[in-house]
Scaffold this active site. Structure first.
Site, PDB file in Angstrom:
ATOM      1  N   CYS A 276     -58.903 -46.527  74.313  1.00 25.33           N
ATOM      2  CA  CYS A 276     -59.756 -46.109  75.431  1.00 25.33           C
ATOM      3  C   CYS A 276     -61.187 -46.641  75.348  1.00 25.33           C
ATOM      4  O   CYS A 276     -61.398 -47.826  75.588  1.00 25.33           O
ATOM      5  CB  CYS A 276     -59.708 -44.589  75.569  1.00 25.33           C
ATOM      6  SG  CYS A 276     -60.170 -44.057  77.218  1.00 25.33           S
TER       7      CYS A 276
ATOM      8  N   ARG B  52     -61.527 -40.183  88.230  1.00 22.93           N
ATOM      9  CA  ARG B  52     -61.113 -40.508  86.866  1.00 22.93           C
ATOM     10  C   ARG B  52     -59.597 -40.541  86.813  1.00 22.93           C
ATOM     11  O   ARG B  52     -58.918 -39.850  87.583  1.00 22.93           O
ATOM     12  CB  ARG B  52     -61.637 -39.454  85.883  1.00 22.93           C
ATOM     13  CG  ARG B  52     -63.148 -39.439  85.735  1.00 22.93           C
ATOM     14  CD  ARG B  52     -63.577 -38.469  84.642  1.00 22.93           C
ATOM     15  NE  ARG B  52     -63.207 -38.945  83.310  1.00 22.93           N
ATOM     16  CZ  ARG B  52     -63.864 -39.876  82.632  1.00 22.93           C
ATOM     17  NH1 ARG B  52     -64.937 -40.443  83.150  1.00 22.93           N
ATOM     18  NH2 ARG B  52     -63.470 -40.256  81.430  1.00 22.93           N
TER      19      ARG B  52
ATOM     20  N   HIS C  89     -54.381 -41.622  74.413  1.00 28.35           N
ATOM     21  CA  HIS C  89     -54.928 -40.714  73.401  1.00 28.35           C
ATOM     22  C   HIS C  89     -53.861 -39.691  73.061  1.00 28.35           C
ATOM     23  O   HIS C  89     -52.746 -39.753  73.548  1.00 28.35           O
ATOM     24  CB  HIS C  89     -56.067 -39.886  74.006  1.00 28.35           C
ATOM     25  CG  HIS C  89     -57.350 -40.566  74.228  1.00 28.35           C
ATOM     26  ND1 HIS C  89     -58.229 -40.853  73.220  1.00 28.35           N
ATOM     27  CD2 HIS C  89     -57.956 -40.968  75.373  1.00 28.35           C
ATOM     28  CE1 HIS C  89     -59.324 -41.390  73.741  1.00 28.35           C
ATOM     29  NE2 HIS C  89     -59.181 -41.479  75.044  1.00 28.35           N
TER      30      HIS C  89
HETATM   31  N1  GLN Z   1     -66.009 -43.313  78.709  1.00 33.31           N
HETATM   32  C1  GLN Z   1     -64.879 -44.141  79.038  1.00 33.31           C
HETATM   33  C2  GLN Z   1     -64.328 -43.881  80.417  1.00 33.31           C
HETATM   34  O1  GLN Z   1     -64.516 -42.809  80.930  1.00 33.31           O
HETATM   35  C3  GLN Z   1     -63.792 -43.982  77.963  1.00 33.31           C
HETATM   36  C4  GLN Z   1     -63.253 -42.594  77.878  1.00 33.31           C
HETATM   37  C5  GLN Z   1     -62.319 -42.356  76.725  1.00 33.31           C
HETATM   38  O2  GLN Z   1     -62.436 -42.951  75.655  1.00 33.31           O
HETATM   39  N2  GLN Z   1     -61.397 -41.417  76.912  1.00 33.31           N
HETATM   40  O3  GLN Z   1     -63.692 -44.747  81.012  1.00 33.31           O
END
Ligand code: GLN
Length: 255
Positions: A96, A132, A193
């Site tokens: 990520c 998101r 994750h």
């Molecule tokens: N901050 C990054 C995003 O929101 C990565 C997030 C994460 O590692 N889960 O895309």
């Protein structure tokens, strides 16, 4: 250390450790130890400088935008050494936020660009207008079968390499291409994750084989008793992603 020692570097564990990404280190270590290898895990915090000549595998976890900006600066400072080791075959598992920083840049929802280390031909952009990409995810990978986990990222990623796999459920790199993650040289990049490896032992072993080969150690990994891992996968998928369950049944039957 003995002849069979493998050295794993966990880069910036103090900044990049969303959704228990350090669980990946525990899995890599145990799966090696169960097969008689000695393992050294080096934690490289943000006040230290990595020594890429020592490592056989590098792990980068995920992080918030704020932490990523700090890490990006640290990574850029050591990018030439990192890049040259990766060109020589050093395996990297990047999750990520860590995955995003391997590319040219990560554009924040504000429009500001955080430059990455351009290890791969890839860009990531987040926009205030796009939601998101959050939820449970399953991916088909030719190298590791069904990969399951959880994703939560604002960034949409595009690259010119092969993906880690094809999205079966969830969003993946950008929510539209059907691609998840990245494979290039011995780089394994992914948005998964959860942590990634405890539920995906075949993937853990695929990454370990790269690391062992890079370390010039025997890379034939004896099968382990993965019944608990398989039960965890099945429970997760049957509770959260019923559409993927038939693929896991096929996987179980093929053993
Ligand atoms: N901050 C990054 C995003 O929101 C990565 C997030 C994460 O590692 N889960 O895309």
């Amino acid at each position: 250390m003995s002849r069979k020692a493998l050295c794993i570097a966990h880069l910036y564990p103090d900044l990049l450790n969303l959704y228990a990404d350090r669980g990946n280190i525990a899995v890599l270590r145990r799966r090696l130890e169960w097969r008689g290898y000695e393992v050294e895990v080096v934690r490289v915090t943000h006040s230290e400088t990595p020594d890429f000549s020592r490592y056989h595998l590098v792990l980068l976890g995920g992080g918030s935008d704020r932490e990523q900006a700090i890490v990006a600066e640290k990574l850029r400072a050591c990018a030439p050494a990192f890049r040259s080791a990766v060109q020589d075959g050093l395996p990297v598992l990047a999750i990520c936020g860590g995955y995003q920083l391997l590319g040219e840049y990560y554009q924040l929802p504000s429009g500001e660009k955080v430059p990455g280390i351009a290890l791969v031909d890839m860009v990531t952009e987040a926009s205030p207008d796009a939601p998101r990409l959050i939820g449970n995810i399953a991916v088909w990978s030719d190298e590791a079968g069904v990969i399951v986990g959880f994703e939560n990222h604002g960034g949409r990623t595009r690259h010119s390499h092969r993906p880690l796999g094809r999205v079966l459920h969830g969003h993946g790199n950008d929510g539209v291409s059907g691609h998840e993650g990245l494979r290039h040289l011995n780089i394994w990049g992914t948005y998964v994750h959860g942590p990634l490896l405890p539920k995906n032992p075949a993937l853990a072993d695929a990454v370990l084989r790269d690391a062992l080969a890079y370390a010039h150690l025997p890379d034939h990994l004896e099968p382990l008793d993965d019944r608990l891992e398989r039960e965890a996968r099945t429970a997760f998928v049957s509770l959260r992603m019923e559409d993927v369950a038939p693929m896991l049944r096929t996987e179980a039957e093929s053993r």
